[in-house]
Design an enzyme around this catalytic site. Structure first.
Site, PDB file in Angstrom:
ATOM      1  CG  ASN A  12      85.462  -1.768  38.916  1.00  0.00           C
ATOM      2  OD1 ASN A  12      85.978  -2.642  38.233  1.00  0.00           O
ATOM      3  ND2 ASN A  12      84.187  -1.432  38.804  1.00  0.00           N
ATOM      4  CB  SER A  13      87.852   1.684  43.736  1.00  0.00           C
ATOM      5  OG  SER A  13      86.582   1.638  44.365  1.00  0.00           O
ATOM      6  CE  LYS A  16      82.889  -0.527  50.474  1.00  0.00           C
ATOM      7  NZ  LYS A  16      83.711  -0.231  49.319  1.00  0.00           N
ATOM      8  CE1 TYR A 102      70.009  -6.875  31.736  1.00  0.00           C
ATOM      9  CE2 TYR A 102      72.206  -7.644  31.174  1.00  0.00           C
ATOM     10  CZ  TYR A 102      71.356  -6.614  31.541  1.00  0.00           C
ATOM     11  OH  TYR A 102      71.848  -5.355  31.711  1.00  0.00           O
ATOM     12  N   GLY A 109      76.416  -7.611  35.023  1.00  0.00           N
ATOM     13  CA  GLY A 109      77.433  -7.633  36.066  1.00  0.00           C
ATOM     14  C   GLY A 109      76.924  -8.353  37.307  1.00  0.00           C
ATOM     15  CG  ASP A 111      78.052  -4.981  40.006  1.00  0.00           C
ATOM     16  OD1 ASP A 111      77.827  -5.628  38.957  1.00  0.00           O
ATOM     17  OD2 ASP A 111      78.275  -3.753  39.991  1.00  0.00           O
ATOM     18  NE  ARG A 112      72.228  -4.040  36.476  1.00  0.00           N
ATOM     19  CZ  ARG A 112      71.729  -4.109  35.234  1.00  0.00           C
ATOM     20  NH1 ARG A 112      72.550  -4.256  34.193  1.00  0.00           N
ATOM     21  NH2 ARG A 112      70.431  -4.059  35.042  1.00  0.00           N
ATOM     22  CB  THR A 134      82.797   2.907  40.011  1.00  0.00           C
ATOM     23  OG1 THR A 134      83.678   2.651  41.111  1.00  0.00           O
ATOM     24  CG2 THR A 134      83.591   3.462  38.844  1.00  0.00           C
ATOM     25  CB  THR A 185      83.467  26.812  38.007  1.00  0.00           C
ATOM     26  OG1 THR A 185      83.279  27.977  37.219  1.00  0.00           O
ATOM     27  CG2 THR A 185      83.598  25.608  37.102  1.00  0.00           C
TER      28      THR A 185
END
Length: 270
Positions: A12-13, A16, A102, A109, A111-112, A134, A185
């Site tokens: 997502n970000s 690689k 599943y 996903g 990726d998993r 993420t 905090t």
């Protein structure tokens, strides 16, 4: 035979990748497989600029992507000039010695799925793979059968969930990866989210323990936040910078037996 491949983990970000070479041995022994250091690109434009500059050409490009179908289609089109073949990984009901739990594998996903295929190269028959990015995901496999898993907000998402819904809680950068009680905090938020991340690992291990012995792989962008776990656990974890790329490696070595693919992967981990 000499094969030059590009392995891409499109998240997502960031993106690689590793370049992989595979050369057949003249004595008919196991192929010689090498890969170059991990590279990270901010986006597809940066990746293509790199490939264009070096005038790259690959026998194959293998991709694991969590982007949308439309994004994937556009990416494949832009990569076409650089490869003879391009393969986009898909989550499957069963492949390469791994069976999905599943009922509808496409809901998982990729990726998993790739993280489990990658973990299979580096572990024994029973393993827990936790990919802290993420989102943080946990998946447990026994004798090639996926038992199920978890999806939870990753460290940064957890922080943003708090600061985005409260007016008086703020966050600040911190490099403290050992859990403590905060005295302001910002530290309270940091250590609370860190404890939550560590807690996922501990709870997953407790649940998996009913099946007997198993290996644990920790990976992902927040893997460094988990390294302090080894101090109390006598180095029982296998840390991998990017387990998804090992899953894509399993695709690249699909014609090899699992035993031989494991030998290759473990040599590349060093």
């Amino acid at each position: 035979m000499h094969c030059h491949s590009l392995l891409l983990d499109i998240g997502n970000s960031s993106i690689k990748c590793r370049e992989l070479t595979r050369t057949a041995r003249e004595d008919s022994g196991m192929d010689i497989v090498r890969w170059r250091p991990l590279m990270t690109f901010a986006d597809v434009d940066a990746l293509l600029a790199y490939l264009g500059e070096k005038k790259a050409r690959f026998n194959s490009v293998l991709i694991g992507s969590v982007r949308s179908d439309s994004d994937d289609t556009a990416i494949l089109k832009r990569l076409t000039p650089y490869a003879t073949t391009i393969e986009l990984a898909q989550t499957q009901s069963a492949a390469l010695g791994l069976t999905n739990s599943y009922a509808n594998p496409q809901k998982m996903g990729v990726d998993r799925w790739l993280a489990m295929l990658g973990a299979q190269l580096l572990c024994g028959q029973n393993f827990l793979v936790i990919d802290a990015g993420t989102a943080v995901t946990a998946d447990f496999v026994v004798n090639g059968l996926h038992q199920g898993g978890w999806i939870a907000p990753g460290f940064s998402l957890a922080q943003e969930a708090v600061t985005g819904h409260t007016a008086r809680v703020t966050q600040a950068p911190s490099h403290q990866h050992t859990i403590a009680f905060g005295q302001n905090t910002e530290d309270c938020l940091h250590f609370g989210c860190l404890a939550q991340l560590h807690g996922i690992v501990h709870q997953a291990k407790l649940l998996a323990a009913q099946f007997g012995e198993f290996d644990v792989i920790l990976s992902g962008g927040d893997v460094d936040r988990l390294r302090s776990l080894n101090q109390a656990a006598r180095n029982e974890f296998i840390f991998v910078d990017n387990i998804v790329l090992f899953g894509i490696l399993r695709m690249a070595l699909a014609d090899m037996s699992l035993d031989n693919a494991q030998k290759v992967a473990r040599s590349l981990l060093i």
